[in-house]
Design a protein around this motif. Structure first.
Motif, PDB file in Angstrom:
ATOM      1  N   GLU A  93     -49.647  66.591 -84.767  1.00 39.39           N
ATOM      2  CA  GLU A  93     -50.540  67.363 -83.630  1.00 39.39           C
ATOM      3  C   GLU A  93     -50.570  66.268 -82.504  1.00 39.39           C
ATOM      4  N   LYS A  94     -50.357  65.209 -82.947  1.00 41.40           N
ATOM      5  CA  LYS A  94     -50.359  63.849 -81.532  1.00 41.40           C
ATOM      6  C   LYS A  94     -49.674  63.512 -81.478  1.00 41.40           C
ATOM      7  N   TRP A  95     -48.677  63.268 -82.561  1.00 44.97           N
ATOM      8  CA  TRP A  95     -47.463  62.295 -82.164  1.00 44.97           C
ATOM      9  C   TRP A  95     -46.169  63.221 -82.176  1.00 44.97           C
ATOM     10  N   LEU A  96     -46.229  64.313 -83.078  1.00 49.72           N
ATOM     11  CA  LEU A  96     -44.984  65.105 -82.934  1.00 49.72           C
ATOM     12  C   LEU A  96     -44.660  66.783 -82.458  1.00 49.72           C
ATOM     13  N   GLU A  97     -45.921  66.723 -81.539  1.00 49.91           N
ATOM     14  CA  GLU A  97     -45.809  67.955 -80.199  1.00 49.91           C
ATOM     15  C   GLU A  97     -46.572  69.017 -81.636  1.00 49.91           C
ATOM     16  N   GLY A  98     -46.207  69.448 -82.597  1.00 52.45           N
ATOM     17  CA  GLY A  98     -46.652  70.783 -83.337  1.00 52.45           C
ATOM     18  C   GLY A  98     -45.464  69.718 -84.760  1.00 52.45           C
ATOM     19  N   SER A  99     -45.634  71.104 -85.979  1.00 50.00           N
ATOM     20  CA  SER A  99     -44.741  71.415 -86.854  1.00 50.00           C
ATOM     21  C   SER A  99     -43.163  71.401 -86.339  1.00 50.00           C
ATOM     22  N   ASN A 100     -43.218  73.002 -85.656  1.00 56.88           N
ATOM     23  CA  ASN A 100     -42.074  73.726 -85.141  1.00 56.88           C
ATOM     24  C   ASN A 100     -41.181  73.394 -83.338  1.00 56.88           C
ATOM     25  N   SER A 101     -41.773  71.315 -83.476  1.00 53.57           N
ATOM     26  CA  SER A 101     -41.504  71.653 -82.101  1.00 53.57           C
ATOM     27  C   SER A 101     -39.889  70.523 -82.411  1.00 53.57           C
ATOM     28  N   ASP A 102     -39.245  70.548 -81.484  1.00 54.36           N
ATOM     29  CA  ASP A 102     -37.818  69.382 -81.098  1.00 54.36           C
ATOM     30  C   ASP A 102     -38.056  68.029 -81.775  1.00 54.36           C
ATOM     31  N   LYS A 103     -38.709  67.311 -81.863  1.00 58.55           N
ATOM     32  CA  LYS A 103     -39.234  65.755 -81.821  1.00 58.55           C
ATOM     33  C   LYS A 103     -39.498  66.568 -83.137  1.00 58.55           C
ATOM     34  N   ALA A 104     -40.355  67.023 -83.718  1.00 54.58           N
ATOM     35  CA  ALA A 104     -40.278  67.278 -85.577  1.00 54.58           C
ATOM     36  C   ALA A 104     -39.667  67.172 -86.290  1.00 54.58           C
ATOM     37  N   ALA A 105     -38.259  67.976 -85.293  1.00 56.94           N
ATOM     38  CA  ALA A 105     -36.951  68.275 -86.094  1.00 56.94           C
ATOM     39  C   ALA A 105     -36.045  67.267 -85.924  1.00 56.94           C
ATOM     40  N   ASN A 106     -36.061  66.991 -84.946  1.00 56.82           N
ATOM     41  CA  ASN A 106     -34.416  65.520 -84.576  1.00 56.82           C
ATOM     42  C   ASN A 106     -35.201  64.013 -85.003  1.00 56.82           C
ATOM     43  N   ILE A 107     -36.657  63.772 -85.308  1.00 61.73           N
ATOM     44  CA  ILE A 107     -37.021  62.422 -86.371  1.00 61.73           C
ATOM     45  C   ILE A 107     -36.876  63.069 -87.750  1.00 61.73           C
ATOM     46  N   LEU A 108     -37.466  63.735 -87.987  1.00 61.95           N
ATOM     47  CA  LEU A 108     -37.717  64.475 -89.653  1.00 61.95           C
ATOM     48  C   LEU A 108     -36.941  64.624 -90.361  1.00 61.95           C
ATOM     49  N   HIS A 109     -35.969  65.932 -89.275  1.00 60.90           N
ATOM     50  CA  HIS A 109     -34.873  66.887 -90.536  1.00 60.90           C
ATOM     51  C   HIS A 109     -33.643  65.700 -90.446  1.00 60.90           C
ATOM     52  N   THR A 110     -32.202  66.235 -91.018  1.00 63.29           N
ATOM     53  CA  THR A 110     -31.012  65.578 -91.220  1.00 63.29           C
ATOM     54  C   THR A 110     -30.298  66.854 -91.254  1.00 63.29           C
ATOM     55  N   LYS A 111     -29.677  66.301 -90.071  1.00 61.74           N
ATOM     56  CA  LYS A 111     -28.381  67.741 -90.138  1.00 61.74           C
ATOM     57  C   LYS A 111     -27.018  66.364 -90.711  1.00 61.74           C
ATOM     58  N   TYR A 112     -26.262  67.706 -91.624  1.00 69.05           N
ATOM     59  CA  TYR A 112     -24.908  66.458 -92.304  1.00 69.05           C
ATOM     60  C   TYR A 112     -23.930  67.590 -91.740  1.00 69.05           C
ATOM     61  N   HIS A 113     -22.660  66.846 -91.725  1.00 70.47           N
ATOM     62  CA  HIS A 113     -21.124  67.301 -90.852  1.00 70.47           C
ATOM     63  C   HIS A 113     -20.606  67.067 -91.689  1.00 70.47           C
ATOM     64  N   ALA A 114     -18.985  67.609 -91.639  1.00 71.47           N
ATOM     65  CA  ALA A 114     -18.138  67.119 -92.547  1.00 71.47           C
ATOM     66  C   ALA A 114     -17.250  65.705 -91.780  1.00 71.47           C
ATOM     67  N   VAL A 115     -16.810  65.431 -92.775  1.00 67.71           N
ATOM     68  CA  VAL A 115     -15.751  63.977 -91.818  1.00 67.71           C
ATOM     69  C   VAL A 115     -14.583  64.321 -92.022  1.00 67.71           C
ATOM     70  N   GLU A 116     -13.773  63.726 -91.184  1.00 68.74           N
ATOM     71  CA  GLU A 116     -12.336  64.470 -91.167  1.00 68.74           C
ATOM     72  C   GLU A 116     -11.718  63.362 -91.932  1.00 68.74           C
TER      73      GLU A 116
END
Length: 85
Positions: free
Chosen positions: A52-75
């Motif tokens: 609530e206070k730091w991540l501005e909600g569980s579905n916020s962009d800030k929470a997604a950027n800090i807590l979630h990892t995105k994978y991509h193929a490396v050429e």
């Protein structure tokens, strides 16, 4: 652990202290892991406050950027500089 069965006996992985085979140890570890109690993070007041206070909600962009990892193929680059003769 990226490999199936977690690269058992790979670098920094636990090793059997008995005469268990790698497969037997893997089965034993999976049983132990699945027997652990699961807790819902939303039941924890500290976690709720953090969201609530730091991540501005569980579905916020800030929470997604800090807590979630995105994978991509490396050429794979193939050129004359990295060819081993």
């Amino acid at each position: 652990m990226a490999c199936p069965s977690g690269c058992l006996n790979g670098g920094a992985q636990i090793r059997s202290q008995s005469n268990l085979t790698a497969k037997e140890l893997t089965v034993q570890l999976e049983e132990l892991y699945s027997s652990l109690p699961c807790k819902n993070p939303s039941d924890n007041e500290a976690v709720k406050e953090l969201y609530e206070k730091w991540l501005e909600g569980s579905n916020s962009d800030k929470a997604a950027n800090i807590l979630h990892t995105k994978y991509h193929a490396v050429e794979k680059f193939i050129n004359a500089l990295n060819i081993k003769w």
